[in-house]
Design an enzyme around this catalytic site. Structure first.
Site: not given
Length: 278
Positions: A48, A92, A115
Protein backbone atom coordinates in the site's frame (compact mmCIF):
# COMPACT_ATOMS: atom_id res chain seq x y z
CA UNK A 1 -10.82 -19.03 -21.74
CA UNK A 2 -9.61 -15.49 -21.22
CA UNK A 3 -7.83 -14.21 -18.13
CA UNK A 4 -9.41 -11.46 -16.07
CA UNK A 5 -6.10 -9.68 -15.61
CA UNK A 6 -6.18 -7.65 -12.39
CA UNK A 7 -2.58 -6.49 -12.82
CA UNK A 8 -3.33 -4.93 -16.22
CA UNK A 9 -6.55 -3.21 -15.07
CA UNK A 10 -4.83 -2.00 -11.89
CA UNK A 11 -2.06 -0.36 -13.94
CA UNK A 12 -4.59 1.38 -16.17
CA UNK A 13 -6.60 2.66 -13.19
CA UNK A 14 -3.55 3.88 -11.30
CA UNK A 15 -2.06 5.56 -14.38
CA UNK A 16 -5.34 7.43 -14.83
CA UNK A 17 -5.37 8.36 -11.12
CA UNK A 18 -1.73 9.51 -11.20
CA UNK A 19 -2.49 11.79 -14.16
CA UNK A 20 -5.35 13.39 -12.20
CA UNK A 21 -3.14 13.86 -9.13
CA UNK A 22 -0.26 15.30 -11.17
CA UNK A 23 -2.49 17.57 -13.25
CA UNK A 24 -4.25 19.04 -10.21
CA UNK A 25 -1.00 19.17 -8.21
CA UNK A 26 -2.68 17.64 -5.16
CA UNK A 27 -1.41 15.26 -2.48
CA UNK A 28 -4.12 12.96 -1.05
CA UNK A 29 -3.02 11.27 2.18
CA UNK A 30 -3.56 7.85 3.73
CA UNK A 31 -2.90 6.85 7.34
CA UNK A 32 -2.63 3.12 8.11
CA UNK A 33 -2.75 1.90 11.71
CA UNK A 34 -1.06 -1.44 12.42
CA UNK A 35 -1.41 -3.23 15.75
CA UNK A 36 1.16 -5.95 16.39
CA UNK A 37 3.56 -7.40 13.85
CA UNK A 38 1.58 -9.84 11.69
CA UNK A 39 3.86 -10.95 8.83
CA UNK A 40 1.13 -10.87 6.17
CA UNK A 41 0.06 -7.41 7.33
CA UNK A 42 3.65 -6.19 6.97
CA UNK A 43 3.62 -7.26 3.30
CA UNK A 44 0.20 -5.71 2.61
CA UNK A 45 1.14 -2.40 4.21
CA UNK A 46 4.44 -2.21 2.30
CA UNK A 47 2.47 -2.75 -0.92
CA UNK A 48 0.00 0.00 0.00
CA UNK A 49 2.83 2.37 0.92
CA UNK A 50 4.73 1.75 -2.31
CA UNK A 51 1.60 2.24 -4.44
CA UNK A 52 0.57 5.40 -2.60
CA UNK A 53 4.01 7.01 -2.86
CA UNK A 54 4.31 6.11 -6.57
CA UNK A 55 1.04 7.96 -7.13
CA UNK A 56 2.30 11.03 -5.30
CA UNK A 57 0.16 10.50 -2.19
CA UNK A 58 1.28 11.02 1.40
CA UNK A 59 1.46 7.83 3.47
CA UNK A 60 1.63 7.52 7.24
CA UNK A 61 2.26 4.14 8.90
CA UNK A 62 1.31 4.20 12.59
CA UNK A 63 2.41 1.16 14.60
CA UNK A 64 1.16 0.01 17.98
CA UNK A 65 2.48 -2.86 20.08
CA UNK A 66 0.47 -6.08 20.31
CA UNK A 67 -0.48 -5.40 23.95
CA UNK A 68 -1.69 -1.81 23.46
CA UNK A 69 -5.00 -0.72 24.98
CA UNK A 70 -8.16 -0.05 23.02
CA UNK A 71 -8.18 3.51 24.36
CA UNK A 72 -4.79 4.19 22.76
CA UNK A 73 -6.13 3.13 19.36
CA UNK A 74 -9.38 5.07 19.71
CA UNK A 75 -7.53 8.21 20.80
CA UNK A 76 -5.25 7.99 17.76
CA UNK A 77 -8.25 7.52 15.44
CA UNK A 78 -9.92 10.58 17.00
CA UNK A 79 -6.75 12.56 16.35
CA UNK A 80 -6.67 11.44 12.70
CA UNK A 81 -10.40 12.15 12.27
CA UNK A 82 -9.79 15.73 13.35
CA UNK A 83 -6.64 16.21 11.26
CA UNK A 84 -7.50 18.03 8.03
CA UNK A 85 -4.22 16.86 6.48
CA UNK A 86 -5.35 13.20 6.69
CA UNK A 87 -7.83 12.03 4.06
CA UNK A 88 -8.11 8.26 4.39
CA UNK A 89 -7.82 6.18 7.58
CA UNK A 90 -7.45 2.41 7.63
CA UNK A 91 -6.86 -0.07 10.47
CA UNK A 92 -4.98 -3.08 9.07
CA UNK A 93 -6.69 -6.37 9.91
CA UNK A 94 -6.32 -8.72 11.73
CA UNK A 95 -5.95 -7.06 15.12
CA UNK A 96 -5.19 -8.71 18.50
CA UNK A 97 -8.13 -10.57 20.04
CA UNK A 98 -8.31 -8.39 23.18
CA UNK A 99 -9.45 -5.47 21.01
CA UNK A 100 -13.00 -4.98 19.70
CA UNK A 101 -12.73 -4.91 15.90
CA UNK A 102 -16.16 -3.34 15.31
CA UNK A 103 -15.67 -0.61 17.91
CA UNK A 104 -12.34 0.35 16.37
CA UNK A 105 -13.61 0.30 12.79
CA UNK A 106 -16.63 2.41 13.68
CA UNK A 107 -14.50 5.02 15.43
CA UNK A 108 -13.21 6.08 12.01
CA UNK A 109 -15.40 8.88 10.70
CA UNK A 110 -17.41 7.46 7.78
CA UNK A 111 -16.18 10.14 5.36
CA UNK A 112 -12.56 8.98 5.90
CA UNK A 113 -13.35 5.24 6.04
CA UNK A 114 -11.46 4.13 2.92
CA UNK A 115 -11.98 0.46 3.84
CA UNK A 116 -15.78 0.94 3.69
CA UNK A 117 -16.31 -1.01 6.91
CA UNK A 118 -18.13 1.43 9.18
CA UNK A 119 -21.79 0.70 9.85
CA UNK A 120 -22.69 4.00 8.17
CA UNK A 121 -20.99 3.10 4.87
CA UNK A 122 -22.31 -0.47 4.96
CA UNK A 123 -25.85 0.86 5.56
CA UNK A 124 -25.55 3.33 2.68
CA UNK A 125 -24.32 0.55 0.36
CA UNK A 126 -27.32 -1.62 1.23
CA UNK A 127 -29.59 1.32 0.42
CA UNK A 128 -27.74 2.05 -2.83
CA UNK A 129 -26.59 5.47 -1.66
CA UNK A 130 -23.28 7.11 -2.50
CA UNK A 131 -20.63 5.88 -0.06
CA UNK A 132 -17.12 4.50 0.36
CA UNK A 133 -17.19 0.82 -0.59
CA UNK A 134 -15.01 -2.01 0.69
CA UNK A 135 -12.02 -2.31 -1.65
CA UNK A 136 -12.04 -5.99 -2.69
CA UNK A 137 -15.76 -6.14 -3.62
CA UNK A 138 -15.48 -2.80 -5.41
CA UNK A 139 -12.42 -4.12 -7.25
CA UNK A 140 -14.33 -7.20 -8.41
CA UNK A 141 -17.12 -5.10 -9.92
CA UNK A 142 -14.59 -2.77 -11.56
CA UNK A 143 -12.65 -5.72 -13.00
CA UNK A 144 -15.85 -7.13 -14.52
CA UNK A 145 -16.84 -3.74 -15.95
CA UNK A 146 -13.39 -3.05 -17.42
CA UNK A 147 -13.38 -6.54 -18.96
CA UNK A 148 -16.68 -5.95 -20.72
CA UNK A 149 -18.80 -8.26 -18.56
CA UNK A 150 -22.42 -7.12 -18.37
CA UNK A 151 -23.95 -7.65 -14.91
CA UNK A 152 -27.67 -6.74 -15.22
CA UNK A 153 -29.89 -9.83 -15.41
CA UNK A 154 -27.03 -12.25 -14.75
CA UNK A 155 -27.37 -15.13 -12.30
CA UNK A 156 -24.61 -14.43 -9.75
CA UNK A 157 -23.58 -16.98 -7.13
CA UNK A 158 -21.34 -15.82 -4.27
CA UNK A 159 -19.69 -18.52 -2.17
CA UNK A 160 -18.74 -16.93 1.15
CA UNK A 161 -20.54 -14.38 3.33
CA UNK A 162 -17.71 -12.50 5.07
CA UNK A 163 -18.21 -8.85 5.94
CA UNK A 164 -15.09 -7.98 3.93
CA UNK A 165 -16.11 -9.61 0.64
CA UNK A 166 -19.31 -11.65 0.49
CA UNK A 167 -21.76 -9.31 2.19
CA UNK A 168 -20.75 -6.09 0.38
CA UNK A 169 -20.79 -8.00 -2.92
CA UNK A 170 -24.43 -8.98 -2.38
CA UNK A 171 -25.41 -5.29 -2.34
CA UNK A 172 -23.08 -4.33 -5.19
CA UNK A 173 -24.46 -7.01 -7.50
CA UNK A 174 -28.06 -6.25 -6.50
CA UNK A 175 -27.41 -2.55 -7.10
CA UNK A 176 -26.22 -3.57 -10.58
CA UNK A 177 -29.46 -5.50 -11.24
CA UNK A 178 -28.09 -9.05 -10.97
CA UNK A 179 -29.99 -11.98 -9.47
CA UNK A 180 -27.92 -13.00 -6.45
CA UNK A 181 -27.59 -16.30 -4.59
CA UNK A 182 -25.32 -16.57 -1.54
CA UNK A 183 -23.80 -19.89 -0.46
CA UNK A 184 -21.78 -20.60 2.69
CA UNK A 185 -20.52 -23.34 5.02
CA UNK A 186 -24.07 -24.44 5.91
CA UNK A 187 -25.25 -24.65 2.27
CA UNK A 188 -26.35 -28.13 1.21
CA UNK A 189 -25.47 -29.38 -2.29
CA UNK A 190 -23.19 -26.45 -3.16
CA UNK A 191 -22.67 -27.80 -6.67
CA UNK A 192 -26.39 -27.41 -7.47
CA UNK A 193 -25.99 -23.65 -7.04
CA UNK A 194 -22.53 -23.06 -8.51
CA UNK A 195 -23.15 -24.93 -11.76
CA UNK A 196 -26.02 -22.57 -12.61
CA UNK A 197 -24.03 -19.37 -12.10
CA UNK A 198 -23.38 -17.00 -15.00
CA UNK A 199 -20.92 -15.24 -12.68
CA UNK A 200 -19.40 -17.26 -9.83
CA UNK A 201 -17.47 -15.51 -7.04
CA UNK A 202 -15.64 -17.72 -4.53
CA UNK A 203 -14.23 -16.23 -1.32
CA UNK A 204 -13.88 -18.81 1.42
CA UNK A 205 -10.16 -19.60 1.82
CA UNK A 206 -10.24 -23.29 0.95
CA UNK A 207 -7.84 -24.63 -1.69
CA UNK A 208 -9.57 -25.93 -4.85
CA UNK A 209 -13.06 -26.00 -3.31
CA UNK A 210 -14.56 -25.40 -6.76
CA UNK A 211 -13.82 -28.13 -9.30
CA UNK A 212 -14.51 -28.41 -13.03
CA UNK A 213 -17.83 -30.26 -12.58
CA UNK A 214 -19.14 -27.43 -10.37
CA UNK A 215 -19.03 -24.64 -12.96
CA UNK A 216 -21.26 -23.78 -15.89
CA UNK A 217 -19.76 -23.83 -19.38
CA UNK A 218 -18.73 -20.36 -20.58
CA UNK A 219 -19.40 -18.77 -17.18
CA UNK A 220 -17.27 -16.07 -15.51
CA UNK A 221 -15.30 -17.16 -12.43
CA UNK A 222 -13.85 -14.77 -9.84
CA UNK A 223 -11.48 -16.46 -7.39
CA UNK A 224 -10.88 -14.35 -4.27
CA UNK A 225 -9.17 -17.13 -2.31
CA UNK A 226 -5.54 -16.87 -1.21
CA UNK A 227 -4.29 -20.11 0.31
CA UNK A 228 -0.58 -20.38 1.20
CA UNK A 229 0.54 -24.00 1.29
CA UNK A 230 4.23 -24.94 1.45
CA UNK A 231 5.21 -21.49 0.22
CA UNK A 232 2.93 -21.63 -2.82
CA UNK A 233 -0.30 -19.71 -3.46
CA UNK A 234 -3.51 -21.48 -4.43
CA UNK A 235 -7.00 -20.15 -5.09
CA UNK A 236 -10.36 -21.50 -4.00
CA UNK A 237 -10.90 -22.67 -7.59
CA UNK A 238 -9.09 -25.60 -9.23
CA UNK A 239 -7.77 -23.24 -11.88
CA UNK A 240 -5.99 -25.71 -14.18
CA UNK A 241 -9.07 -27.90 -14.59
CA UNK A 242 -11.67 -25.13 -14.61
CA UNK A 243 -10.02 -22.63 -16.97
CA UNK A 244 -10.84 -24.43 -20.22
CA UNK A 245 -14.54 -24.73 -19.39
CA UNK A 246 -15.22 -21.08 -18.59
CA UNK A 247 -15.10 -17.91 -20.69
CA UNK A 248 -13.32 -15.69 -18.14
CA UNK A 249 -11.40 -16.48 -14.96
CA UNK A 250 -9.14 -14.66 -12.50
CA UNK A 251 -5.72 -16.16 -11.78
CA UNK A 252 -4.30 -16.47 -8.24
CA UNK A 253 -2.21 -14.43 -7.78
CA UNK A 254 -2.74 -11.57 -10.23
CA UNK A 255 -6.52 -11.40 -10.35
CA UNK A 256 -8.51 -9.81 -7.54
CA UNK A 257 -5.57 -8.87 -5.27
CA UNK A 258 -4.15 -6.04 -7.42
CA UNK A 259 -7.65 -4.57 -7.77
CA UNK A 260 -8.00 -4.27 -3.99
CA UNK A 261 -4.97 -1.96 -3.74
CA UNK A 262 -6.11 0.07 -6.76
CA UNK A 263 -9.57 0.67 -5.29
CA UNK A 264 -8.08 1.68 -1.93
CA UNK A 265 -6.15 4.52 -3.58
CA UNK A 266 -9.20 5.46 -5.62
CA UNK A 267 -11.13 5.72 -2.34
CA UNK A 268 -8.38 7.92 -0.84
CA UNK A 269 -8.64 10.25 -3.84
CA UNK A 270 -12.43 10.32 -3.52
CA UNK A 271 -12.14 11.33 0.14
CA UNK A 272 -9.66 14.09 -0.77
CA UNK A 273 -12.08 15.48 -3.39
CA UNK A 274 -15.05 15.30 -0.97
CA UNK A 275 -13.18 16.96 1.90
CA UNK A 276 -11.83 19.70 -0.35
CA UNK A 277 -15.04 20.12 -2.36
CA UNK A 278 -13.17 19.43 -5.60
Amino acid sequence: MTLLDGIKVKKELLNELKNKIDTKNIKPSLAVIQIGNDSASNIYIKNKEKTAINLGCKFEHIKFKEDCTEKEILDKIDELNNNNDVDGILVQMPIPKHLNEKTIQNRIISTKDVDGLTDINVGKLINNKKCLVSCTPQGIIKLLEESGVSIPGKNVVIVGRSKLVGKPLISLFLNNDATVTVCHSKTNNLKEFTKNADILVVAVGKKHLITEDMVKKDSVVIDVGINRIDGKLYGDVDYENVKNKVSLITPVPGGVGPMTVAMLLCNVNTVYKNLNNK
